[in-house]
Design a protein around this motif. Structure first.
Motif, PDB file in Angstrom:
ATOM      1  N   HIS A 167       0.840  -1.201   0.000  1.00 53.76           N
ATOM      2  CA  HIS A 167       0.000   0.000   0.000  1.00 53.76           C
ATOM      3  C   HIS A 167       0.874   1.250   0.000  1.00 53.76           C
ATOM      4  CE1 HIS A 167      -3.649  -2.383   0.804  1.00 53.76           C
ATOM      5  NE2 HIS A 167      -2.840  -3.132   1.546  1.00 53.76           N
ATOM      6  N   LEU A 168       0.733   2.058  -1.037  1.00 51.66           N
ATOM      7  CA  LEU A 168       1.534   3.266  -1.189  1.00 51.66           C
ATOM      8  C   LEU A 168       0.813   4.476  -0.613  1.00 51.66           C
ATOM      9  CD1 LEU A 168       2.715   2.859  -4.907  1.00 51.66           C
ATOM     10  CD2 LEU A 168       3.690   1.841  -2.851  1.00 51.66           C
ATOM     11  N   PRO A 169       1.554   5.450  -0.081  1.00 50.80           N
ATOM     12  CA  PRO A 169       0.910   6.694   0.365  1.00 50.80           C
ATOM     13  C   PRO A 169       0.377   7.460  -0.839  1.00 50.80           C
ATOM     14  CG  PRO A 169       3.300   6.902   0.451  1.00 50.80           C
ATOM     15  CD  PRO A 169       3.009   5.458   0.148  1.00 50.80           C
ATOM     16  N   THR A 170      -0.539   8.356  -0.601  1.00 46.65           N
ATOM     17  CA  THR A 170      -1.117   9.149  -1.677  1.00 46.65           C
ATOM     18  C   THR A 170      -0.031   9.939  -2.390  1.00 46.65           C
ATOM     19  OG1 THR A 170      -3.170   9.381  -0.421  1.00 46.65           O
ATOM     20  CG2 THR A 170      -2.822  10.924  -2.234  1.00 46.65           C
ATOM     21  N   LYS A 171      -0.092   9.955  -3.709  1.00 47.54           N
ATOM     22  CA  LYS A 171       0.910  10.663  -4.495  1.00 47.54           C
ATOM     23  C   LYS A 171       0.839  12.156  -4.221  1.00 47.54           C
ATOM     24  CE  LYS A 171       2.731  11.005  -9.203  1.00 47.54           C
ATOM     25  NZ  LYS A 171       2.551  10.585 -10.614  1.00 47.54           N
ATOM     26  N   PRO A 172       1.966  12.770  -3.841  1.00 47.65           N
ATOM     27  CA  PRO A 172       1.939  14.204  -3.534  1.00 47.65           C
ATOM     28  C   PRO A 172       1.732  15.037  -4.789  1.00 47.65           C
ATOM     29  CG  PRO A 172       4.188  13.394  -3.514  1.00 47.65           C
ATOM     30  CD  PRO A 172       3.304  12.187  -3.670  1.00 47.65           C
ATOM     31  N   GLN A 173       1.220  16.238  -4.596  1.00 51.85           N
ATOM     32  CA  GLN A 173       1.039  17.147  -5.714  1.00 51.85           C
ATOM     33  C   GLN A 173       2.407  17.554  -6.275  1.00 51.85           C
ATOM     34  OE1 GLN A 173      -1.823  18.284  -7.250  1.00 51.85           O
ATOM     35  NE2 GLN A 173      -2.823  16.719  -5.975  1.00 51.85           N
ATOM     36  N   PRO A 174       2.520  17.717  -7.592  1.00 50.68           N
ATOM     37  CA  PRO A 174       3.814  18.135  -8.160  1.00 50.68           C
ATOM     38  C   PRO A 174       4.237  19.494  -7.614  1.00 50.68           C
ATOM     39  CG  PRO A 174       2.051  18.340  -9.788  1.00 50.68           C
ATOM     40  CD  PRO A 174       1.478  17.592  -8.625  1.00 50.68           C
ATOM     41  N   LYS A 175       5.538  19.649  -7.381  1.00 49.99           N
ATOM     42  CA  LYS A 175       6.049  20.904  -6.845  1.00 49.99           C
ATOM     43  C   LYS A 175       5.995  22.001  -7.905  1.00 49.99           C
ATOM     44  CE  LYS A 175       9.216  18.772  -3.522  1.00 49.99           C
ATOM     45  NZ  LYS A 175      10.641  18.633  -3.098  1.00 49.99           N
ATOM     46  N   ASP A 176       5.652  23.202  -7.484  1.00 49.14           N
ATOM     47  CA  ASP A 176       5.596  24.328  -8.395  1.00 49.14           C
ATOM     48  C   ASP A 176       6.555  25.416  -7.927  1.00 49.14           C
ATOM     49  OD1 ASP A 176       4.735  25.663 -10.664  1.00 49.14           O
ATOM     50  OD2 ASP A 176       3.140  26.708  -9.604  1.00 49.14           O
ATOM     51  N   ARG A 177       7.597  25.020  -7.190  1.00 49.25           N
ATOM     52  CA  ARG A 177       8.575  25.993  -6.701  1.00 49.25           C
ATOM     53  C   ARG A 177       9.583  26.303  -7.799  1.00 49.25           C
ATOM     54  NH1 ARG A 177      11.246  29.944  -5.295  1.00 49.25           N
ATOM     55  NH2 ARG A 177      12.239  30.182  -3.238  1.00 49.25           N
ATOM     56  N   TRP A 178       9.660  27.545  -8.184  1.00 45.16           N
ATOM     57  CA  TRP A 178      10.632  27.974  -9.168  1.00 45.16           C
ATOM     58  C   TRP A 178      11.232  29.297  -8.700  1.00 45.16           C
ATOM     59  CZ3 TRP A 178       9.061  32.643 -11.409  1.00 45.16           C
ATOM     60  CH2 TRP A 178       7.699  32.946 -11.289  1.00 45.16           C
ATOM     61  N   LEU A 179      12.386  29.642  -9.252  1.00 45.75           N
ATOM     62  CA  LEU A 179      13.101  30.835  -8.829  1.00 45.75           C
ATOM     63  C   LEU A 179      12.702  32.046  -9.668  1.00 45.75           C
ATOM     64  CD1 LEU A 179      16.707  29.350  -8.509  1.00 45.75           C
ATOM     65  CD2 LEU A 179      15.087  29.762  -6.651  1.00 45.75           C
ATOM     66  N   THR A 180      12.563  33.177  -9.007  1.00 45.21           N
ATOM     67  CA  THR A 180      12.422  34.426  -9.752  1.00 45.21           C
ATOM     68  C   THR A 180      13.798  34.800 -10.301  1.00 45.21           C
ATOM     69  OG1 THR A 180      12.913  35.803  -7.824  1.00 45.21           O
ATOM     70  CG2 THR A 180      10.612  35.151  -8.158  1.00 45.21           C
ATOM     71  N   ARG A 181      13.844  35.769 -11.186  1.00 48.95           N
ATOM     72  CA  ARG A 181      15.126  36.210 -11.735  1.00 48.95           C
ATOM     73  C   ARG A 181      16.038  36.717 -10.613  1.00 48.95           C
ATOM     74  NH1 ARG A 181      15.365  34.836 -17.318  1.00 48.95           N
ATOM     75  NH2 ARG A 181      13.188  34.692 -17.980  1.00 48.95           N
ATOM     76  N   GLY A 182      15.453  37.431  -9.663  1.00 42.85           N
ATOM     77  CA  GLY A 182      16.242  37.950  -8.557  1.00 42.85           C
ATOM     78  C   GLY A 182      16.803  36.846  -7.671  1.00 42.85           C
ATOM     79  N   GLU A 183      15.979  35.833  -7.378  1.00 43.88           N
ATOM     80  CA  GLU A 183      16.443  34.717  -6.555  1.00 43.88           C
ATOM     81  C   GLU A 183      17.559  33.952  -7.259  1.00 43.88           C
ATOM     82  OE1 GLU A 183      12.493  33.413  -3.979  1.00 43.88           O
ATOM     83  OE2 GLU A 183      12.737  32.686  -6.040  1.00 43.88           O
ATOM     84  N   ALA A 184      17.395  33.749  -8.568  1.00 41.62           N
ATOM     85  CA  ALA A 184      18.424  33.026  -9.323  1.00 41.62           C
ATOM     86  C   ALA A 184      19.743  33.799  -9.309  1.00 41.62           C
ATOM     87  CB  ALA A 184      17.953  32.806 -10.755  1.00 41.62           C
ATOM     88  N   ALA A 185      19.655  35.118  -9.448  1.00 36.84           N
ATOM     89  CA  ALA A 185      20.872  35.938  -9.441  1.00 36.84           C
ATOM     90  C   ALA A 185      21.560  35.871  -8.083  1.00 36.84           C
ATOM     91  CB  ALA A 185      20.518  37.379  -9.795  1.00 36.84           C
ATOM     92  N   ARG A 186      20.785  35.928  -7.006  1.00 36.56           N
ATOM     93  CA  ARG A 186      21.368  35.845  -5.667  1.00 36.56           C
ATOM     94  C   ARG A 186      22.032  34.493  -5.430  1.00 36.56           C
ATOM     95  NH1 ARG A 186      16.013  37.094  -2.869  1.00 36.56           N
ATOM     96  NH2 ARG A 186      16.908  35.792  -1.214  1.00 36.56           N
TER      97      ARG A 186
END
Length: 365
Positions: A167-186
């Protein structure tokens, strides 16, 4: 009185120093190694093979460890990445051990999940791990999926009858975390200014420009090879798989390299680097520590930023820029279903026809 059999055990030959396995009534078997840890691994494999049932067994007659041993020794060598199966089997064996396959029930599967989510604690004196490190629901699901595959394999190959259900746990929702341009630069700047993490800056650039998965990036070289991909800076192409690597569900199609990234790659190659991601002249097997340092220095701790976030970011930016969804799916090696489910809503034209139709209130153009 006759002496009691000692059972399987290791013995080190005095003349060669090589460990052998002694088992009363079964003779001796060489492990072929002088290393104690390797010899112990050989003994464990011997025990698994020795106790393996010769015919179909019921769930009460075969242990979970034996099921996983059969799956690992017979099926794992036939897949493209057997290491993934090995990584999943290790915690499974720690939990299930010598429990019979009949112990696989809904509640024991839940108990496995609870045990895998515990916080790591160590004995203050011996530093021995008392509890396992916490892992995500997605990882638990993959590990139990490996157990289910092992049970299914043993059933199909005639080792097991009336197989239990994993018995497997419920499949988690796909992650939607992505970087803004500012976060990527930092993040990029934090890695570049740290002498111990400059190789992470290269990793970040490749991840943002190509959306390539972590392992594939770390295996990239500047020359064709069998174990990983390579970059052809002359023709501006990236090949994300080695010549001996098989295609898997994690698709890694060859791609064209963006001009800005290509300029970086040509500069790195001119330094006579062998690996695209190098640290002190050697390839990099793990970026766990250096990545954590860069994320912390960029002020992104506790925000869910992982190496895989770069892949999400690359695909999201492509959609935000209005890229063709079908061409992007081919470039990043993503199924059309996943593109529409996870990334399409970032596209500026997403549902534009439907919105226009609703706005007309049922009137035709």
């Amino acid at each position: 009185m006759p002496q009691q059999a000692k059972g399987p055990r290791l013995y080190r030959r005095k003349d060669t120093g090589i460990y052998i396995i002694r088992d009363t009534g079964r003779g001796e078997r060489s492990t072929g190694t002088r290393d104690r840890r390797q010899a112990e691994a050989a003994l464990a494999q011997y025990l698994a093979d020795r106790d393996r049932p010769s015919g179909p067994a019921t769930p009460d007659e075969i242990t979970v460890a034996e099921v996983l041993s059969i799956y690992a020794s017979e099926h794992a060598p036939t897949v493209a990445d057997p290491a993934r199966i090995a990584y999943a089997i290790e915690p499974l064996v720690r939990f299930w051990g010598d429990l019979p396959a009949s112990a696989i029930k809904r509640e024991t599967c839940r108990a496995y999940g609870r045990q895998r989510r515990k916080v790591t604690k160590r004995d203050p004196k011996t530093k021995e791990v008392l509890e396992t490190a916490p892992v995500s629901v997605g990882t638990i699901r993959k590990e139990l999926g490996t157990l289910a595959a092992g049970v299914g394999y043993c059933a199909s190959e005639g080792y097991l009858v009336n197989p239990p259900t994993v018995h497997l746990p419920t499949k988690p929702q796909p992650k939607d975390r992505w970087l803004t341009r500012g976060e990527a630069a930092r993040l990029l700047w934090a890695a570049w200014r740290n002498p111990e993490a400059k190789h992470i800056a290269r990793f970040i650039l490749i991840g943002l420009y190509t959306g390539t998965r972590k392992t594939a990036i770390l295996r990239l070289r500047f020359m064709p090879n069998t174990t990983g991909g390579h970059v052809d800076t002359l023709n501006g192409q990236m090949y994300r798989r080695g010549s001996a690597q098989l295609e898997t569900k994690k698709r890694q199609p060859p791609i064209r390299i963006a001009p800005r990234l290509l300029a970086h790659l040509r500069r790195w190659e001119s330094r006579q680097d062998r690996w695209v991601i190098e640290f002190r002249g050697q390839g990099v097997g793990s970026i766990k520590t250096a990545w954590a340092t860069a994320v912390r220095d960029a002020g992104l701790s506790n925000t869910g930023v992982t190496p895989h976030t770069l892949r999400h970011t690359a695909i999201t930016w492509a959609m935000q820029a209005g890229g063709d969804i079908y061409e992007a799916a081919g470039y990043f090696g993503v199924s059309i279903e996943t593109m529409f489910k996870v990334y399409a809503h970032h596209h500026p034209d997403h549902q534009s026809d439907a919105v226009a139709a609703v706005g007309r209130g049922g009137r035709k153009l």
